[in-house]
Design an enzyme around this catalytic site. Structure first.
Site: not given
Ligand SMILES: [Zn+2]
Length: 452
Positions: A208, A292, A374
């Site tokens: 992330d 992501e 996160d």
């Protein structure tokens, strides 16, 4: 061995005369682009009335028209390398092609708008050289470009120079560009590389990208921002507040804006350098890397600094991983854009309705998990690939890219011990909820796009 195209980018230290020459070339490219676009627009209008009118669309056609008109349009054309005009027209030809491909459905993704005029100071200053004397000098401190001559580089060119000397690389083009007040040259190079099928690793890692950290890994490892980047980010926030106070159109606003652009460019460079180190490690030490989905459309529209910064970090992370996973034989998985990596509890699968950027700790209302936001996201990403790996790549490959996953409703499951989530790593605590039934998402809801 495979031939891959890659770029080597170096900051330049041009003399004042060279700065003017660089700016002049970029300006020339813009003039040619705008001239060509105007011609295309006029020709398109004429074509409406008379279908026999030929609309110049490709680079050779545009170049032919330019050579016919340049004495009238730009009597000063001799001052710059002909590559500058060619570069502008090439950019236009590509933009036109992108537009027509997008319209005919030949290329996927967002609709591409019709090319627009480039405005001085608003559009990126850039110029590409494809022929002539393009060299990296043997002292590893200088490069040579047509017409502009020998330029000093701010950093050593050894990585590229070494490959050129060994004969395992060939320069295809050189692009100069300006970022704030710094000039760069980027060489497009054909490189011979051995591409492994696999790097032999079987581990899965979720990554992330953030602002507080350069990145958070699902292993629980936080990769801190480089110190210099932290400083730049602080300055950036201060200057943004300063800009908000400045009166529109005032001189002081202009000064602040220029300062801001400089700090922005520096922050982006520092982060890119930091990410390079990280992505090389990831691609060599893990079998599968999950990131992501990046919402490019939302990225442009968002005006919040925090969001913009984390988006640009994610974009850079993805870009680097995209080619490094190929080079080193690992695999990149990009989460479906509806996969709620930050809003979902990595322990039980409960999904939060709204999560603001200010909430640094993810708190699960179903199982009570408290975890760094996160890290929770990184864990969810890692889980996604574990799932995809189990159910077979072929069935998941890129198919359900933009499909919204269905919620499977309530599924009863035994509560697992808290230490189970995310590679056994635990930073939060799980409070007892007194219930054995949890809401989870069905495994079918997890779709992923597998790249390679
Ligand atoms: Zn939970």
């Amino acid at each position: 061995m495979a031939i891959v195209t890659q770029a080597y980018r170096f900051a330049l230290d041009p003399t004042p005369t060279q700065r003017r020459a660089l700016a002049s070339h970029c300006g020339a490219a813009r003039v040619a682009y705008n001239w060509g676009l105007a011609l295309v627009k006029i020709s398109l209008d004429q074509y409406q009335a008379d279908p026999s009118v030929r609309v110049p669309w490709t680079l050779p056609e545009l170049r032919r028209e330019w050579n016919r008109a340049k004495d009238q349009v730009a009597p000063w054309w001799i001052e710059n390398s002909k590559e500058a005009y060619s570069s502008g027209l090439d950019g236009l030809a590509r933009a036109l092609k992108n537009w027509s491909d997008s319209r005919s459905g030949r290329s996927k993704g967002h609709r591409v708008g019709f090319p627009r005029f480039k405005k001085k100071g608003r559009s990126r200053d850039t110029c590409r050289f494809t022929t002539g004397a393009i060299k990296v000098l043997a002292d590893r401190k200088h490069v040579q470009l047509p017409r502009i001559g020998v330029l000093k580089t701010h950093e050593s060119t050894r990585k590229l120079a070494r490959r050129l000397e060994q004969g395992s690389a060939r320069i295809l083009a050189a692009t100069v560009s300006r970022q704030a007040d710094r000039w760069f040259v980027s060489f497009t190079v054909e490189v011979e590389r051995s591409i492994p099928v696999s790097n032999g690793e079987t581990t899965v890692v979720g990554v992330d990208a953030g602002i507080r950290h350069l990145a958070m890994l699902s292993t629980g490892m936080a990769i801190p921002n480089p110190k210099a980047l932290e400083r730049s980010l602080r300055k950036l926030r201060r200057l943004n507040r300063e800009l908000a106070r400045r009166k529109p159109g005032s001189n002081r606003r202009k000064v602040t804006r220029r300062k801001l652009a400089r700090v922005h460019a520096r922050a982006a460079n520092l982060r890119r350098d930091g990410l390079h180190k990280l992505t090389t490690t990831l691609a060599t030490e893990h079998g599968t890397i999950v990131v992501e989905h990046l919402n490019l459309a939302g990225m442009v529209r968002n005006r919040y600094l925090a969001r913009a910064l984390s988006d640009s970090g994610l974009a850079e992370l993805r870009r680097q991983l995209g080619y490094k996973t190929t080079w080193y034989g690992s695999r990149l998985v990009v989460a479906d854009r509806f996969y709620p990596s930050s809003k979902m509890c990595s322990a039980c699968g409960w999904v939060k309705v709204k999560l603001t950027l200010a909430e640094r700790i993810f708190t699960c209302e179903a199982c009570g998990l408290r975890l760094d936001r996160d890290l929770n996201a990184a864990c969810n990403l890692a889980k996604l690939a574990q799932h995809v790996a189990q159910s077979g790549w072929e069935t998941q490959n890129a198919s359900g890219a933009d499909r919204k996953p269905q919620l499977a409703g309530r599924v009863a499951t035994k509560r697992e011990p808290s230490s189970q989530h995310c590679n056994g790593h635990e930073t939060g605590t799980v409070e007892s909820q007194g219930s054995d039934t949890l809401t989870v998402r069905s495994s079918q809801a997890l779709t992923a796009q597998a790249y390679r």
